[in-house]
Design an enzyme around this catalytic site. Structure first.
Site, PDB file in Angstrom:
ATOM      1  N   GLU B  74       0.824  -1.200   0.000  1.00 48.55           N
ATOM      2  CA  GLU B  74       0.000   0.000   0.000  1.00 48.55           C
ATOM      3  C   GLU B  74       0.866   1.261   0.000  1.00 48.55           C
ATOM      4  O   GLU B  74       0.626   2.205  -0.747  1.00 48.55           O
ATOM      5  CB  GLU B  74      -0.891   0.019   1.248  1.00 48.55           C
ATOM      6  CG  GLU B  74      -2.213  -0.685   1.076  1.00 48.55           C
ATOM      7  CD  GLU B  74      -3.074   0.003   0.033  1.00 48.55           C
ATOM      8  OE1 GLU B  74      -3.047   1.246  -0.038  1.00 48.55           O
ATOM      9  OE2 GLU B  74      -3.741  -0.703  -0.729  1.00 48.55           O
ATOM     10  N   GLU B  78       1.202   4.320  -2.760  1.00 49.07           N
ATOM     11  CA  GLU B  78       0.866   5.709  -2.450  1.00 49.07           C
ATOM     12  C   GLU B  78       2.054   6.651  -2.551  1.00 49.07           C
ATOM     13  O   GLU B  78       1.902   7.819  -2.885  1.00 49.07           O
ATOM     14  CB  GLU B  78       0.301   5.820  -1.022  1.00 49.07           C
ATOM     15  CG  GLU B  78      -0.936   4.994  -0.749  1.00 49.07           C
ATOM     16  CD  GLU B  78      -2.186   5.618  -1.361  1.00 49.07           C
ATOM     17  OE1 GLU B  78      -2.048   6.620  -2.074  1.00 49.07           O
ATOM     18  OE2 GLU B  78      -3.276   5.095  -1.132  1.00 49.07           O
ATOM     19  N   ASP B  96     -18.471  -1.270  15.147  1.00 51.78           N
ATOM     20  CA  ASP B  96     -19.017  -0.178  14.344  1.00 51.78           C
ATOM     21  C   ASP B  96     -17.969   0.840  13.921  1.00 51.78           C
ATOM     22  O   ASP B  96     -18.296   1.987  13.628  1.00 51.78           O
ATOM     23  CB  ASP B  96     -20.113   0.537  15.150  1.00 51.78           C
ATOM     24  CG  ASP B  96     -21.250  -0.399  15.447  1.00 51.78           C
ATOM     25  OD1 ASP B  96     -21.598  -1.192  14.543  1.00 51.78           O
ATOM     26  OD2 ASP B  96     -21.781  -0.360  16.573  1.00 51.78           O
ATOM     27  N   GLU B 127      -6.456  11.103  -3.079  1.00 50.81           N
ATOM     28  CA  GLU B 127      -5.476  12.147  -3.227  1.00 50.81           C
ATOM     29  C   GLU B 127      -4.652  12.155  -1.945  1.00 50.81           C
ATOM     30  O   GLU B 127      -5.197  12.093  -0.859  1.00 50.81           O
ATOM     31  CB  GLU B 127      -6.160  13.492  -3.421  1.00 50.81           C
ATOM     32  CG  GLU B 127      -5.201  14.577  -3.834  1.00 50.81           C
ATOM     33  CD  GLU B 127      -5.877  15.919  -3.744  1.00 50.81           C
ATOM     34  OE1 GLU B 127      -5.355  16.787  -3.026  1.00 50.81           O
ATOM     35  OE2 GLU B 127      -6.934  16.089  -4.392  1.00 50.81           O
TER      36      GLU B 127
END
Lengths: 235, 235
Positions: B74, B78, B96, B127
């Site tokens: 990842e 990025e 939750d 972005e």
DNA sequence: CTAATAGTGTCTCTGAGACACTATCTA
DNA sequence: TAGATAGTGTCTCAGAGACACTATTAG
């Protein structure tokens, strides 16, 4: 999971990944003091394969519970102990850590008094037993590694928290407290320095009760000043 | 996952749980020093809902990669940075925590030099931007909590490891090193005590090169003694 | 010679570790 | 009174923190 939400949020590149074939479990390392040894609770498979191997108690995580709740639930099922001390350790994710399939496991450490453990062979696939850390049986897969990690964390936490309380009865003498430290840390401690340190940590207070345990001067009984763990998960 | 293996291993009680509807992600908190501020890399959704909110970079875990590999992957997507410092923090599992569905996330902390970050808006759904920690935008769900946890860990690690090296160039002066410590810890440090401490930690050595950076005495350039992190995950 | 940052030495206080004796009980 | 464990005080050493001055350069 509503797929359209994910689609809106993610590029097609990510969308491919949403189908995950990974199971999530919790492993709970239960430490206790038994017969003056640091011990750990292990389960045994009663069927092949790996019938001779012991494992750290584990279980799948339910869709509607947190990892911590899963660990508590598992522990209660195995030991009948509620509200034990529980702390997240590390999440183990080696691809081949479990030969049966892709299983990622979040490890927790629990501390219990041995007399509270009401271990049971609940199902026919399991049997629960307490093992001394210096006579460990062969363990599943990466469970030895997880156990080593837990031991290290426990030793570390003893130094600057009051988690030791979960290994002792409500009232105890300073000698008993020192003995637990010695057992876990696996080293002898100087009586006077130990008492100074405990005093400075401020985790115990006198009950002013004395207890006679043999042909010698009676010892003062102490209790812990607070049930709250002084530093838990720093969260 | 071969189901028959699981069946053999588990009681019917457990068998029910094998259908898990839980997605597993990694969140990577990327810290860097930018404009003399401790900063963090965040991504933005360009579409509703939560369009105004920033998030910690995250991604789903692939079936055949570890959590660490997922975090590295990842991050490289990025930022184009490979081989950064990466450390597992904690696994967040509140039921939750993500309103879109059941997502459990393992958080990692990464440290990068700002000049190495080649952030890009790779897809139209994202972005990437570096934010100063003292001017944080509103964050998704529990991402603020995760970020706080990461900051605490970073501060803690500075004290007894050499991880600071990942925030500094190869050569640096002791003043620059001290400045980074002050920025991260958010407190002023005594020059002499700081140098004594660094000396004792033994994490830097002189290059015997001096650099003139203004109308004053030139400073010695130092480098780190080892690229290996002195204490990583204690594993 | 001024301004600006680099760089160093010493004192004090506190905590850790080493160490030896007295106190109090039972049998 | 012997045997066993409880309980305490002091010295030394090392590290942490407070603090003030000299060194070297550009302009």
């Amino acid at each position: 999971m509503k797929l359209y939400d994910v689609q809106k949020d993610l590029s097609p590149h990510y969308l491919l990944m949403i189908k995950q074939d990974i199971l999530l479990t919790v492993d709970s390392i239960v430490f206790t003091i038994y017969k003056e040894k640091l011990s750990v609770l292990l389960i045994q498979r009663l069927i092949e394969p790996f019938k001779d191997m012991r494992a750290i108690p584990w279980g799948f995580v339910l869709d509607n519970e947190t990892l911590e709740q899963a660990a508590y639930r598992e522990l209660e099922e195995e030991t009948k102990v509620k509200n034990t001390y529980l702390e997240q350790l590390y999440t183990f994710s080696d691809v081949d850590r479990d030969p049966r399939g892709r299983v990622i496991s979040c490890a927790y450490m629990a501390l219990m008094r041995h007399e509270d453990i009401n271990a049971k062979a609940e199902s026919d696939a399991k049997e629960v037993k307490v093992f001394s850390m210096d006579k460990l049986p062969k363990l599943w897969f990466d469970h030895k590694k997880i156990l080593d990690y837990a031991l290290q964390r426990l030793r570390y936490k003893l130094e600057y928290t009051n988690v030791v309380q979960y290994l002792l009865p409500k009232h105890f003498t300073l000698s008993e407290l020192q003995q637990v430290y010695e057992i876990v840390l696996n080293e002898e401690l100087d009586v006077r320095n130990f008492r100074k340190k405990i005093d400075k940590l401020g985790i115990v207070k006198e009950t002013w009760e004395r207890v006679v345990r043999g042909a010698h001067r009676p010892a003062m009984l102490y209790e812990f000043t607070t049930k709250k763990t002084v530093i838990v998960d720093v969260l």
